[in-house]
Design a protein around this motif. Structure first.
Motif, PDB file in Angstrom:
ATOM      1  N   THR A   1     -96.338 -32.007  97.250  1.00  0.00           N
ATOM      2  CA  THR A   1     -95.917 -31.915  95.853  1.00  0.00           C
ATOM      3  C   THR A   1     -94.707 -31.016  95.612  1.00  0.00           C
ATOM      4  OG1 THR A   1     -98.134 -32.460  95.065  1.00  0.00           O
ATOM      5  CG2 THR A   1     -96.676 -31.350  93.515  1.00  0.00           C
ATOM      6  N   PRO A   2     -94.674 -29.765  96.113  1.00  0.00           N
ATOM      7  CA  PRO A   2     -93.487 -28.947  95.816  1.00  0.00           C
ATOM      8  C   PRO A   2     -92.196 -29.513  96.415  1.00  0.00           C
ATOM      9  CG  PRO A   2     -94.909 -27.832  97.419  1.00  0.00           C
ATOM     10  CD  PRO A   2     -95.666 -28.998  96.887  1.00  0.00           C
ATOM     11  N   PHE A   3     -92.293 -30.163  97.574  1.00  0.00           N
ATOM     12  CA  PHE A   3     -91.106 -30.787  98.167  1.00  0.00           C
ATOM     13  C   PHE A   3     -90.615 -31.937  97.280  1.00  0.00           C
ATOM     14  CE2 PHE A   3     -93.369 -28.921 101.797  1.00  0.00           C
ATOM     15  CZ  PHE A   3     -92.356 -28.144 102.345  1.00  0.00           C
ATOM     16  N   PHE A   4     -91.566 -32.700  96.741  1.00  0.00           N
ATOM     17  CA  PHE A   4     -91.186 -33.773  95.833  1.00  0.00           C
ATOM     18  C   PHE A   4     -90.640 -33.214  94.525  1.00  0.00           C
ATOM     19  CE2 PHE A   4     -94.311 -36.719  98.135  1.00  0.00           C
ATOM     20  CZ  PHE A   4     -93.296 -37.349  98.824  1.00  0.00           C
ATOM     21  N   GLY A   5     -91.178 -32.057  94.075  1.00  0.00           N
ATOM     22  CA  GLY A   5     -90.630 -31.426  92.884  1.00  0.00           C
ATOM     23  C   GLY A   5     -89.172 -31.048  93.081  1.00  0.00           C
ATOM     24  N   ALA A   6     -88.855 -30.501  94.253  1.00  0.00           N
ATOM     25  CA  ALA A   6     -87.462 -30.168  94.565  1.00  0.00           C
ATOM     26  C   ALA A   6     -86.610 -31.431  94.630  1.00  0.00           C
ATOM     27  CB  ALA A   6     -87.394 -29.417  95.891  1.00  0.00           C
ATOM     28  N   LEU A   7     -87.188 -32.517  95.167  1.00  0.00           N
ATOM     29  CA  LEU A   7     -86.462 -33.786  95.226  1.00  0.00           C
ATOM     30  C   LEU A   7     -86.155 -34.296  93.825  1.00  0.00           C
ATOM     31  CD1 LEU A   7     -85.403 -36.269  96.786  1.00  0.00           C
ATOM     32  CD2 LEU A   7     -87.747 -37.171  96.741  1.00  0.00           C
ATOM     33  N   VAL A   8     -87.128 -34.189  92.907  1.00  0.00           N
ATOM     34  CA  VAL A   8     -86.920 -34.629  91.529  1.00  0.00           C
ATOM     35  C   VAL A   8     -85.822 -33.803  90.870  1.00  0.00           C
ATOM     36  CG1 VAL A   8     -87.976 -34.810  89.240  1.00  0.00           C
ATOM     37  CG2 VAL A   8     -89.261 -35.513  91.263  1.00  0.00           C
ATOM     38  N   ASP A   9     -85.835 -32.472  91.083  1.00  0.00           N
ATOM     39  CA  ASP A   9     -84.792 -31.618  90.524  1.00  0.00           C
ATOM     40  C   ASP A   9     -83.405 -32.043  91.000  1.00  0.00           C
ATOM     41  OD1 ASP A   9     -86.180 -29.902  88.847  1.00  0.00           O
ATOM     42  OD2 ASP A   9     -86.623 -28.465  90.431  1.00  0.00           O
ATOM     43  N   ALA A  10     -83.306 -32.403  92.265  1.00  0.00           N
ATOM     44  CA  ALA A  10     -82.000 -32.701  92.856  1.00  0.00           C
ATOM     45  C   ALA A  10     -81.544 -34.140  92.629  1.00  0.00           C
ATOM     46  CB  ALA A  10     -82.046 -32.422  94.358  1.00  0.00           C
ATOM     47  N   SER A  11     -82.480 -35.032  92.343  1.00  0.00           N
ATOM     48  CA  SER A  11     -82.157 -36.461  92.310  1.00  0.00           C
ATOM     49  C   SER A  11     -81.705 -36.927  90.924  1.00  0.00           C
ATOM     50  CB  SER A  11     -83.380 -37.281  92.738  1.00  0.00           C
ATOM     51  OG  SER A  11     -83.121 -38.668  92.610  1.00  0.00           O
ATOM     52  N   ASP A  12     -80.738 -37.834  90.910  1.00  0.00           N
ATOM     53  CA  ASP A  12     -80.321 -38.511  89.689  1.00  0.00           C
ATOM     54  C   ASP A  12     -80.968 -39.893  89.580  1.00  0.00           C
ATOM     55  OD1 ASP A  12     -78.731 -36.346  89.130  1.00  0.00           O
ATOM     56  OD2 ASP A  12     -76.859 -37.297  89.778  1.00  0.00           O
ATOM     57  N   HIS A  13     -81.931 -40.181  90.447  1.00  0.00           N
ATOM     58  CA  HIS A  13     -82.572 -41.509  90.482  1.00  0.00           C
ATOM     59  C   HIS A  13     -84.078 -41.359  90.230  1.00  0.00           C
ATOM     60  CE1 HIS A  13     -78.788 -43.089  92.038  1.00  0.00           C
ATOM     61  NE2 HIS A  13     -78.797 -42.112  92.927  1.00  0.00           N
ATOM     62  N   LYS A  14     -84.418 -40.819  89.086  1.00  0.00           N
ATOM     63  CA  LYS A  14     -85.818 -40.512  88.801  1.00  0.00           C
ATOM     64  C   LYS A  14     -86.667 -41.768  88.611  1.00  0.00           C
ATOM     65  CE  LYS A  14     -84.832 -35.894  87.115  1.00  0.00           C
ATOM     66  NZ  LYS A  14     -83.517 -35.870  87.759  1.00  0.00           N
ATOM     67  N   ARG A  15     -86.057 -42.849  88.159  1.00  0.00           N
ATOM     68  CA  ARG A  15     -86.817 -44.094  88.015  1.00  0.00           C
ATOM     69  C   ARG A  15     -87.290 -44.597  89.377  1.00  0.00           C
ATOM     70  NH1 ARG A  15     -83.533 -48.453  84.936  1.00  0.00           N
ATOM     71  NH2 ARG A  15     -82.237 -48.112  86.764  1.00  0.00           N
ATOM     72  N   THR A  16     -86.424 -44.477  90.380  1.00  0.00           N
ATOM     73  CA  THR A  16     -86.792 -44.913  91.731  1.00  0.00           C
ATOM     74  C   THR A  16     -87.965 -44.104  92.266  1.00  0.00           C
ATOM     75  OG1 THR A  16     -84.503 -45.543  92.154  1.00  0.00           O
ATOM     76  CG2 THR A  16     -85.927 -45.268  94.072  1.00  0.00           C
ATOM     77  N   LEU A  17     -88.021 -42.814  91.894  1.00  0.00           N
ATOM     78  CA  LEU A  17     -89.092 -41.936  92.362  1.00  0.00           C
ATOM     79  C   LEU A  17     -90.427 -42.237  91.689  1.00  0.00           C
ATOM     80  CD1 LEU A  17     -87.182 -38.545  92.579  1.00  0.00           C
ATOM     81  CD2 LEU A  17     -87.688 -40.176  94.402  1.00  0.00           C
ATOM     82  N   ILE A  18     -90.423 -43.156  90.746  1.00  0.00           N
ATOM     83  CA  ILE A  18     -91.673 -43.659  90.159  1.00  0.00           C
ATOM     84  C   ILE A  18     -92.013 -45.035  90.718  1.00  0.00           C
ATOM     85  CG2 ILE A  18     -92.763 -44.440  88.015  1.00  0.00           C
ATOM     86  CD1 ILE A  18     -91.217 -42.227  86.561  1.00  0.00           C
ATOM     87  N   ILE A  19     -91.009 -45.875  90.851  1.00  0.00           N
ATOM     88  CA  ILE A  19     -91.243 -47.265  91.262  1.00  0.00           C
ATOM     89  C   ILE A  19     -91.793 -47.354  92.686  1.00  0.00           C
ATOM     90  CG2 ILE A  19     -90.089 -49.444  91.819  1.00  0.00           C
ATOM     91  CD1 ILE A  19     -88.200 -48.880  89.462  1.00  0.00           C
TER      92      ILE A  19
END
Length: 410
Positions: free
Chosen positions: A63-81
């Motif tokens: 989870t915390p690694f993915f949280g950092a990924l979400v902070d850094a990513s401009d592709h948040k829709r992809t991180l849900i799909i």
């Protein structure tokens, strides 16, 4: 963000509501039905506790690694799909062949990829509406999520009654497809990725704080500890209720649909009331009410063994878990406002609370094997009272007022 919401942004918010509605079923795979389904296939409480613990540990590490990924990513829709696709595939695998490999493998994979959905959804929400509207939008998200859960539970109840397992499979595929389409309908141009990570809207040259801001934040640490204790007490109770009555009544999907549906209806009411309650009484008061609900819930579950007891028990689950679920991201956003580390901070909180939830599954399974379901309810409800005590002592750091409220009263 301007006070007026444009028509285009409103379309994205409608898509966000639709996503939350269908994500209720698509993000967790079998979710609450897993224990009832496996219990009727001969799986024992302790083994089911091991399954939940393994998945919980893997999820909390990720989870915390993915949280950092979400902070850094401009592709948040992809991180849900992508997680929705993988979680659905793992659930179908478990239903088709409920053996050790599919159950442990499928649930482990579900926990890992599912860990990104929570931070991604919160980051996307904050990026769409900004800090000022975040409280109201989180409550709306929760309303549509719980409404989707009620719809899903009713559909699974009827689908399993008339079509058996095929009805459950069909529903899972349809809700996953709907969640993906809703995600694609959110216009990425409306997501402010700077705001989504918890940065101030001013100061364009200001960069995010270092990760040390997480370990040096008293409020964040206390919030994580409170949630760890709360989820240690809360996590296994609904699972044990599902196991107990699924075996007694011999109908895992319909029994779990009823027990879970009661709590979800209560959560809908909580989601509707939360913004006004927070505005009127403050975020700290909402935490206190949510934390108080769990010890009472454990006492009722431990005192009564007839099926009718699930109604007050699950209503209290809706009040407790519903309020805590809304209050947690709001507290994290307030604590970390301006740091640019909102999603990784929220991920860290979810990891620590996951330690409580995961370890509780083994303890609950052991208690149930030794002293029955009633003993487990009493112990876990009692432990949760410690979370209330800790929060009362640390409430000023855990649930600070909004910075604009501080400026107004300063």
């Amino acid at each position: 963000m301007a006070d007026q919401i444009s028509t285009d942004v409103r379309r994205s918010l409608i898509a966000l509501a639709t996503l939350n509605f269908f994500l209720a079923d698509a993000r967790d795979g079998l979710g609450p039905f897993l224990d009832g389904f496996l219990a009727t296939h001969g799986w024992q409480p302790f083994t089911l506790g091991v399954v939940a613990t393994v998945g919980g540990i893997l999820g909390m590490i990720a989870t915390p690694f993915f949280g950092a990924l979400v902070d850094a990513s401009d592709h948040k829709r992809t991180l849900i799909i992508i997680p929705v696709l993988l979680v659905t595939a793992m659930a179908l695998w478990t239903l088709a062949t409920p053996n050790n490999f599919s159950v442990f493998g499928g649930q482990s994979a579900t926990a890992i990829v599912g860990a990104v959905i929570g931070p991604a959804l919160m980051g996307l929400t904050l990026g769409l509406v900004g800090e000022r509207r975040f409280t109201d939008q989180v409550s709306r998200n929760e309303f549509w999520n719980h409404a989707g859960n009620v719809f899903s539970l009713a559909a699974i109840y009827l689908g399993s009654m008339y079509f058996g397992l095929n009805g459950v499979v069909g529903l899972m595929v349809m809700t996953a497809a709907a969640a993906i389409l809703a995600t694609l309908a959110i216009d990425p141009r409306h997501i402010d990725n700077r705001v989504a990570r918890g940065m101030n809207t001013h100061g364009a040259d200001e960069g995010p704080s270092g990760f040390s801001v997480l370990t040096h934040s008293k409020g964040l640490i206390l919030l994580a500890l409170v949630l760890m204790i709360f989820h240690f007490g809360n996590a296994p109770i609904s699972r044990l209720i599902a196991q107990n009555f699924s075996i007694q009544l011999g109908s895992p999907f319909r029994t779990t649909a009823i027990t879970t549906g009661v709590s979800q209806v209560a959560m809908i009411v909580v989601a509707l009331a939360a913004p006004r309650l927070i505005s009127r009484f403050g975020l700290a008061s909402i935490f206190i009410v949510g934390l108080m609900a769990l010890p009472i819930r454990g006492a009722i579950a431990g005192s009564f063994s007839n099926f009718a007891a699930i109604y007050p028990v699950q209503i209290l689950d809706g009040i407790g878990a519903g309020l805590i679920g809304i209050a947690t991201p709001l507290a994290a956003e307030r604590i970390l406002s301006g740091t640019g580390r909102f999603n990784v901070g929220l991920g860290a909180i979810m990891t620590v609370q996951g330690i409580g939830a995961s370890s509780s599954n083994l303890v609950a399974g052991w208690l149930t094997d030794k002293g029955g379901y009633s003993l487990a309810y009493w112990v876990h409800g009692g432990v949760a009272a410690l979370a209330l005590v800790l929060f009362i002592f640390g409430r000023k750091a855990i649930a600070p007022p909004l910075k604009r409220e501080q400026a107004a009263t300063g």
